[in-house]
Scaffold this motif. Structure first.
Motif, short mmCIF file in Angstrom:
data_model
loop_
_atom_site.label_atom_id
_atom_site.label_comp_id
_atom_site.label_asym_id
_atom_site.label_seq_id
_atom_site.Cartn_x
_atom_site.Cartn_y
_atom_site.Cartn_z
N ARG A 16 2.93 3.50 -0.32
CA ARG A 16 2.68 3.46 1.12
C ARG A 16 3.99 3.76 1.84
N ALA A 17 3.89 4.57 2.88
CA ALA A 17 5.10 4.96 3.61
C ALA A 17 4.93 4.72 5.10
N CYS A 18 6.06 4.45 5.76
CA CYS A 18 6.06 4.49 7.21
C CYS A 18 5.90 5.95 7.63
N PHE A 19 5.55 6.18 8.87
CA PHE A 19 5.25 7.52 9.34
C PHE A 19 6.38 8.50 9.01
N LYS A 20 6.06 9.56 8.28
CA LYS A 20 6.96 10.65 7.96
C LYS A 20 8.05 10.31 6.94
N CYS A 21 8.07 9.09 6.41
CA CYS A 21 9.14 8.74 5.48
C CYS A 21 8.82 9.28 4.09
N PHE A 22 9.80 10.00 3.52
CA PHE A 22 9.59 10.60 2.21
C PHE A 22 9.83 9.61 1.08
N MET A 23 10.45 8.47 1.40
CA MET A 23 10.76 7.52 0.32
C MET A 23 9.54 6.69 -0.08
N ALA A 24 8.70 6.38 0.87
CA ALA A 24 7.48 5.62 0.58
C ALA A 24 7.77 4.41 -0.30
N CYS A 25 8.57 3.52 0.20
CA CYS A 25 9.00 2.38 -0.62
C CYS A 25 7.92 1.31 -0.75
N GLY A 26 6.90 1.37 0.08
CA GLY A 26 5.90 0.32 0.05
C GLY A 26 4.81 0.56 -0.98
N CYS A 27 4.03 -0.48 -1.22
CA CYS A 27 2.87 -0.28 -2.09
C CYS A 27 1.69 -1.04 -1.54
N LEU A 28 0.55 -0.38 -1.61
CA LEU A 28 -0.71 -1.04 -1.28
C LEU A 28 -1.35 -1.44 -2.59
N ALA A 29 -1.74 -2.68 -2.69
CA ALA A 29 -2.28 -3.14 -3.96
C ALA A 29 -3.64 -3.80 -3.77
N MET A 30 -4.50 -3.60 -4.77
CA MET A 30 -5.80 -4.28 -4.76
C MET A 30 -5.98 -4.97 -6.11
N ILE A 31 -6.39 -6.23 -6.05
CA ILE A 31 -6.57 -6.99 -7.28
C ILE A 31 -7.85 -6.53 -7.98
N LYS A 32 -7.70 -6.19 -9.27
CA LYS A 32 -8.81 -5.54 -9.98
C LYS A 32 -9.91 -6.51 -10.40
N GLU A 33 -9.52 -7.70 -10.84
CA GLU A 33 -10.56 -8.62 -11.34
C GLU A 33 -10.11 -10.07 -11.17
N GLY A 34 -11.01 -10.97 -11.51
CA GLY A 34 -10.68 -12.40 -11.39
C GLY A 34 -11.12 -12.96 -10.05
N ARG A 35 -10.65 -14.16 -9.75
CA ARG A 35 -11.16 -14.86 -8.57
C ARG A 35 -10.73 -14.22 -7.25
N HIS A 36 -9.71 -13.37 -7.29
CA HIS A 36 -9.29 -12.70 -6.06
C HIS A 36 -9.64 -11.20 -6.09
N GLN A 37 -10.58 -10.84 -6.93
CA GLN A 37 -10.96 -9.43 -7.08
C GLN A 37 -11.27 -8.80 -5.71
N GLY A 38 -10.69 -7.62 -5.50
CA GLY A 38 -10.95 -6.90 -4.25
C GLY A 38 -9.95 -7.20 -3.14
N LEU A 39 -9.13 -8.24 -3.34
CA LEU A 39 -8.14 -8.57 -2.30
C LEU A 39 -7.12 -7.42 -2.19
N LYS A 40 -6.92 -6.96 -0.97
CA LYS A 40 -5.96 -5.86 -0.74
C LYS A 40 -4.77 -6.40 0.04
N ILE A 41 -3.58 -6.09 -0.40
CA ILE A 41 -2.39 -6.48 0.35
C ILE A 41 -1.36 -5.36 0.29
N GLU A 42 -0.40 -5.42 1.19
CA GLU A 42 0.77 -4.55 1.08
C GLU A 42 1.82 -5.37 0.36
N GLY A 43 2.09 -5.04 -0.88
CA GLY A 43 3.00 -5.80 -1.71
C GLY A 43 2.34 -6.07 -3.06
#
Ligand code: SF4
Length: 317
Positions: A16-43
């Motif tokens: 995930r990147a801020c607008f126009k940033c080529f470094m894209a240091c962020g990450c969007l993550a989604m939990i695949k399974e378990g009790r928090h399955q489907g939870l999406k966060i940045e980090g």
């Protein structure tokens, strides 16, 4: 499974990147399974892994992501939140408080986060910060903070310049004022060096102060040297971008902030590390001594032109 492998195994990750940033240091993550399955966060980011993983001993990345999400929703900083939770665990273990919580107990930690946000029970005291909780619970000897702020995930026994950064930072044990972990981890200067550390530290601190005045992302610190900053300042404002002029402006800002803090009660004794960080690391033997810290802080004050009490020249000069 640990480290980056766990992140990619348990979570679905996209950059995930801020607008126009080529470094894209962020990450969007989604939990695949378990009790928090489907939870999406940045980090979760490094500091969150340190605070809830390393300090609270939570060994499942999905659960750290879950706590990260709670902090985001409660608008709480994960470094401070993780430190406070771990400190509460110690208080409970030492019998200082009557509260059920332990290392690795995700649900109790999640509950505590909500209690802090709503100032319920012991959360009311913790919401004041670790310094207040340490005093109330008679645990000041083990509370890890500088000027009331808990440290980030860089141990000053290994990265000694980060010790200087924590100690002299105007807002406490902050890793971002100077991001001095960068030169120490990248080999620009030896992590255990003491001589010359304050000089390079001051260079980083001043340059990043100018970053703040221009609202630049810190992660561009390797691209915007003094020279580039000078060109940007000149092109944007017409002011001189000469190296010495920029350094002078940054130093003036440091002096002004210091004057503000002194007016609010800060003394030279507040530029310190907590006692527990002077203890030798058991596994590696790494250590930072009070003499090493005193040398770096004195060197820093000398380079800033501050007196032996850590006071800058008066504003009239
Ligand atoms: S490097 Fe800075 S500007 Fe780029 S995505 Fe990361 S935070 Fe945003």
């Amino acid at each position: 499974m640990s480290g980056a492998n766990a992140l990619h195994e348990k979570l679905s990750v996209t950059p995930r990147a801020c607008f126009k940033c080529f470094m894209a240091c962020g990450c969007l993550a989604m939990i695949k399974e378990g009790r928090h399955q489907g939870l999406k966060i940045e980090g979760p980011e490094y500091e969150t892994l340190y605070a809830f993983g390393g300090l609270c001993l939570i060994d499942r990345i999905e659960e750290i992501a879950h706590l990260n999400d709670i902090c985001d929703r409660l608008v709480m900083d994960t470094i401070t939140a993780g430190n406070l939770c771990a400190f509460t665990v110690e208080a409970a273990r030492q019998g200082k408080i009557d509260h059920r919580i332990d290392y690795g107990d995700v649900d109790a930690i999640a509950k505590l986060l909500n209690m802090i946000a709503t100032r319920e029970g012991i959360g009311d005291l913790l919401a004041e910060g670790i310094r207040f909780a340490a005093k109330a619970w008679n645990m000041e000897d083990i509370a890890v903070h500088v000027k009331g702020l808990e440290p980030a995930g860089y141990d000053p026994r290994v990265l000694k310049g980060m010790g200087l950064g924590y100690a002299v930072s105007d807002r406490g044990a902050c890793q971002l004022r100077s991001t001095f972990y960068k030169p120490e981890l990248s080999g620009m200067i030896a992590p255990d060096a003491i001589q010359g550390k304050a000089e390079l530290f001051l260079d980083f601190e001043d340059r990043l102060t100018l970053f703040d005045t221009m609202i630049f992302c810190r992660f561009f610190r390797d691209f915007y040297t003094w020279n580039e900053l000078g060109q940007i300042v000149h092109l944007l404002t017409g002011l001189s971008g000469a190296d010495q002029e920029l350094r002078k402006q940054a130093a003036t800002i440091a002096d002004l902030i210091r004057h503000f803090n002194i007016r609010e009660g800060l003394t030279r004794e507040d530029d310190r590390l907590p006692e527990s960080l002077y203890k030798q690391l058991e596994k590696t033997g790494h250590q930072i001594t009070a003499d090493e810290m005193a040398f770096m802080i004195e060197d820093y004050c000398r380079l800033r032109g501050w007196d032996k009490n850590g006071s800058p020249p008066s504003l009239e000069q």
